[in-house]
Design an enzyme around this catalytic site. Structure first.
Site, mmCIF file in Angstrom:
data_model
loop_
_atom_site.group_PDB
_atom_site.id
_atom_site.type_symbol
_atom_site.label_atom_id
_atom_site.label_comp_id
_atom_site.label_asym_id
_atom_site.label_seq_id
_atom_site.Cartn_x
_atom_site.Cartn_y
_atom_site.Cartn_z
ATOM 1 N N SER A 97 0.879 -1.180 0.000
ATOM 2 C CA SER A 97 0.000 0.000 0.000
ATOM 3 C C SER A 97 0.912 1.225 0.000
ATOM 4 C CB SER A 97 -0.859 0.046 1.263
ATOM 5 O OG SER A 97 -1.600 -1.123 1.411
ATOM 6 N N LYS A 172 -7.238 1.718 -2.451
ATOM 7 C CA LYS A 172 -6.821 1.389 -1.083
ATOM 8 C C LYS A 172 -6.932 2.631 -0.182
ATOM 9 C CE LYS A 172 -4.814 -0.802 2.332
ATOM 10 N NZ LYS A 172 -5.338 -1.961 3.026
ATOM 11 N N LYS A 240 0.441 5.844 8.159
ATOM 12 C CA LYS A 240 1.162 5.857 6.874
ATOM 13 C C LYS A 240 0.182 6.026 5.710
ATOM 14 C CE LYS A 240 1.786 2.022 4.965
ATOM 15 N NZ LYS A 240 1.225 1.186 3.910
HETATM 16 P P1 NAD Z 1 5.886 -5.806 7.301
HETATM 17 O O1 NAD Z 1 6.649 -4.661 7.829
HETATM 18 O O2 NAD Z 1 5.507 -6.925 8.225
HETATM 19 O O3 NAD Z 1 6.719 -6.491 6.089
HETATM 20 C C1 NAD Z 1 7.484 -5.784 5.154
HETATM 21 C C2 NAD Z 1 8.682 -6.626 4.774
HETATM 22 O O4 NAD Z 1 9.449 -5.901 3.817
HETATM 23 C C3 NAD Z 1 9.613 -6.911 5.968
HETATM 24 O O5 NAD Z 1 9.857 -8.308 6.051
HETATM 25 C C4 NAD Z 1 10.881 -6.122 5.629
HETATM 26 O O6 NAD Z 1 12.071 -6.736 6.096
HETATM 27 C C5 NAD Z 1 10.829 -6.100 4.113
HETATM 28 N N1 NAD Z 1 11.609 -5.029 3.523
HETATM 29 C C6 NAD Z 1 11.623 -3.721 3.855
HETATM 30 N N2 NAD Z 1 12.471 -3.040 3.062
HETATM 31 C C7 NAD Z 1 13.021 -3.960 2.216
HETATM 32 C C8 NAD Z 1 13.970 -3.869 1.158
HETATM 33 N N3 NAD Z 1 14.541 -2.707 0.834
HETATM 34 N N4 NAD Z 1 14.295 -4.995 0.505
HETATM 35 C C9 NAD Z 1 13.721 -6.183 0.831
HETATM 36 N N5 NAD Z 1 12.822 -6.336 1.811
HETATM 37 C C10 NAD Z 1 12.476 -5.227 2.498
HETATM 38 O O7 NAD Z 1 4.607 -5.207 6.569
HETATM 39 P P2 NAD Z 1 3.229 -5.953 6.249
HETATM 40 O O8 NAD Z 1 2.323 -5.874 7.419
HETATM 41 O O9 NAD Z 1 3.544 -7.275 5.615
HETATM 42 O O10 NAD Z 1 2.612 -4.950 5.165
HETATM 43 C C11 NAD Z 1 3.062 -4.892 3.846
HETATM 44 C C12 NAD Z 1 2.156 -3.922 3.088
HETATM 45 O O11 NAD Z 1 0.815 -4.420 3.126
HETATM 46 C C13 NAD Z 1 2.120 -2.514 3.701
HETATM 47 O O12 NAD Z 1 2.090 -1.566 2.681
HETATM 48 C C14 NAD Z 1 0.825 -2.516 4.505
HETATM 49 O O13 NAD Z 1 0.263 -1.219 4.646
HETATM 50 C C15 NAD Z 1 -0.046 -3.422 3.651
HETATM 51 N N6 NAD Z 1 -1.134 -4.072 4.402
HETATM 52 C C16 NAD Z 1 -0.891 -4.608 5.640
HETATM 53 C C17 NAD Z 1 -1.935 -5.205 6.341
HETATM 54 C C18 NAD Z 1 -1.714 -5.784 7.722
HETATM 55 O O14 NAD Z 1 -2.704 -6.102 8.404
HETATM 56 N N7 NAD Z 1 -0.465 -5.959 8.158
HETATM 57 C C19 NAD Z 1 -3.225 -5.276 5.770
HETATM 58 C C20 NAD Z 1 -3.421 -4.760 4.499
HETATM 59 C C21 NAD Z 1 -2.370 -4.166 3.816
#
Ligand code: NAD
Length: 296
Positions: A97, A172, A240
Site C-alpha cells: 500500500s 486502497k 502511513k
Molecule cells: P511488514 O513490515 O511486516 O513487512 C514488510 C517486509 O518488507 C519486511 O519483512 C521487511 O524486512 C521487508 N523489507 C523492507 N524493506 C526492504 C527492502 N529494501 N528490501 C527487501 N525487503 C524489504 O509489513 P506488512 O504488514 O507485511 O505490510 C506490507 C504492506 O501491506 C504494507 O504496505 C501494509 O500497509 C499493507 N497491508 C498490511 C496489512 C496488515 O494487516 N499488516 C493489511 C493490508 C495491507
C-alpha cells in the site's frame, strides 16, 4: 508461468508467498530480514541476495509486498534494484500500500526497459493473507492483469481491476479513509453514550442493524467495550496510509478534512505509545478526551 520473484516477506508477504508455493508455483525470494527468507526457503522457495538477483532469476512475474513508497522505490530503482537486471516482458505486481503518485513514477521508469507494472494493494490483514482470501484492488494494463490474474487468485478471494496504474492504490486510500472515519465515528458516538450514563453495549444492540451499522462497527465496537486493542491493523500503518491520502489529495488540489482530523487523532495515539495497537484503539483517544472508559 516459470519462476515467480517475491520481495518482502513480512506479516503479509510471508503467508502470501506460502500460498503461491502451496499452489505449485516456484518462487525466488528476497527480504532484508534473513529469518523470514529462511522460513520461506524451508517451504521450498529459492533465495536471492538482492532484488536485482530476484529480477534476474525470475521469469515473467515479480511480486513486491513492502511497507511504504520509499521501500518500493529502493527495491525498484535503488542500488541492486529491479531496474538493474529486469528484463523486457516481465510484469511487476506491487502489492504494497503506497502512494499512487509513486506507483505511476516507478511504472514509467520500468516501462522504459519494457517491464509492465501493476499496483495491487490488498485489504483483509494477516488472517486473510493466510487463508488466501484477501480483497485485491488492481490498477494497470488489462492484458497484463489478465496474464497475472491466476496468480493473484491464489492470494485473494476477490481481484478487481479498477483502472490504470495507480488506481489500485487510490482504491486502497479510499478504503482507509472510510475505515478510519468510521472507527472514529463509532468511538465518538459510544463515548457520548457513556458520558450520558447510557450503556454503550445496549446502544450497539439498538443500532447495529440500522443505517449506522457497518462492518467497522461490528468489528471494533465490541473490542472497545472489552478494551481489546491487539492488532489487527496497527495504528502506525493507518497513519502511513492517511499521510498518503493527504499527499495524493494535495497533489490534486483536493480537500479531505475528515481524513486530516483522523490522522491528527492517530498521531496523538501514537505519541501516547499506542502505535502498535489496533486502529480500533481510537476508542482510547476518546476515553482520554472525555475522561471516561468505554469498557464495561
Ligand atoms: P511488514 O513490515 O511486516 O513487512 C514488510 C517486509 O518488507 C519486511 O519483512 C521487511 O524486512 C521487508 N523489507 C523492507 N524493506 C526492504 C527492502 N529494501 N528490501 C527487501 N525487503 C524489504 O509489513 P506488512 O504488514 O507485511 O505490510 C506490507 C504492506 O501491506 C504494507 O504496505 C501494509 O500497509 C499493507 N497491508 C498490511 C496489512 C496488515 O494487516 N499488516 C493489511 C493490508 C495491507
Amino acid at each position: 508461468m516459470g519462476t515467480i520473484g517475491f520481495i518482502g516477506l513480512g506479516i503479509m508477504g510471508k503467508p502470501m508467498a506460502k500460498n503461491l508455493l502451496n499452489a505449485g508455483y516456484s518462487l525466488i525470494v528476497y527480504d532484508i530480514n534473513k529469518p523470514a527468507v529462511d522460513e520461506i526457503c524451508s517451504c521450498g522457495a529459492k533465495y536471492a541476495v538482492s532484488s536485482a538477483e530476484v529480477a534476474k532469476m525470475a521469469d515473467e512475474i515479480i511480486i513486491t509486498m513492502l511497507p511504504n513508497s520509499c521501500h518500493v522505490q529502493d527495491v525498484v530503482a535503488g542500488k541492486n534494484g529491479i531496474l538493474e537486471t529486469g528484463k523486457a516482458g516481465q510484469i511487476l505486481i506491487d502489492m504494497s500500500s503506497i502512494s499512487p503518485i509513486i506507483s505511476k513514477e516507478l511504472g514509467g521508469k520500468l516501462a522504459e526497459i519494457g517491464i509492465t507494472m501493476i499496483d495491487a494493494p490488498v485489504s483483509g490483514g494477516q488472517e486473510k493473507a493466510v487463508s488466501g482470501t484477501l480483497a485485491i484492488m488492481v490498477g494497470g494494463d488489462k492484458s497484463a492483469f489478465d496474464k497475472v490474474l491466476p496468480v493473484m487468485e491464489k492470494m485473494g478471494a476477490t481481484v478487481t481491476l479498477v483502472g490504470e496504474l495507480g488506481a489500485g492504490n487510490i482504491t486502497k486510500l479510499v478504503n482507509q479513509i472510510i475505515v478510519g472515519i468510521n472507527i472514529s465515528a463509532v468511538a465518538e458516538g459510544m463515548s457520548l453514550a457513556k458520558k450520558a450514563g447510557v450503556d454503550p453495549r445496549r446502544v450497539f444492540e439498538a443500532i447495529r442493524k440500522g443505517l449506522a451499522g457497518s462492518q467497522c462497527m461490528e468489528d471494533k465496537a465490541p473490542r472497545m467495550f472489552e478494551g481489546n486493542y491487539e492488532p489487527g491493523f496497527r495504528v502506525n500503518l493507518h497513519i502511513k496510509d492517511l499521510w498518503n491520502v493527504l499527499e495524493t489529495s494535495r497533489a490534486l488540489c483536493g480537500s479531505v478534512p475528515l481524513t486530516a482530523q483522523v490522522l491528527e487523532m492517530m498521531i496523538v495515539l501514537a505519541n501516547d505509545g499506542h502505535e502498535n495497537l489496533d486502529h480500533g484503539s481510537l476508542g482510547l483517544y476518546y476515553e482520554k478526551l472525555n475522561n471516561t472508559s468505554l469498557k464495561g
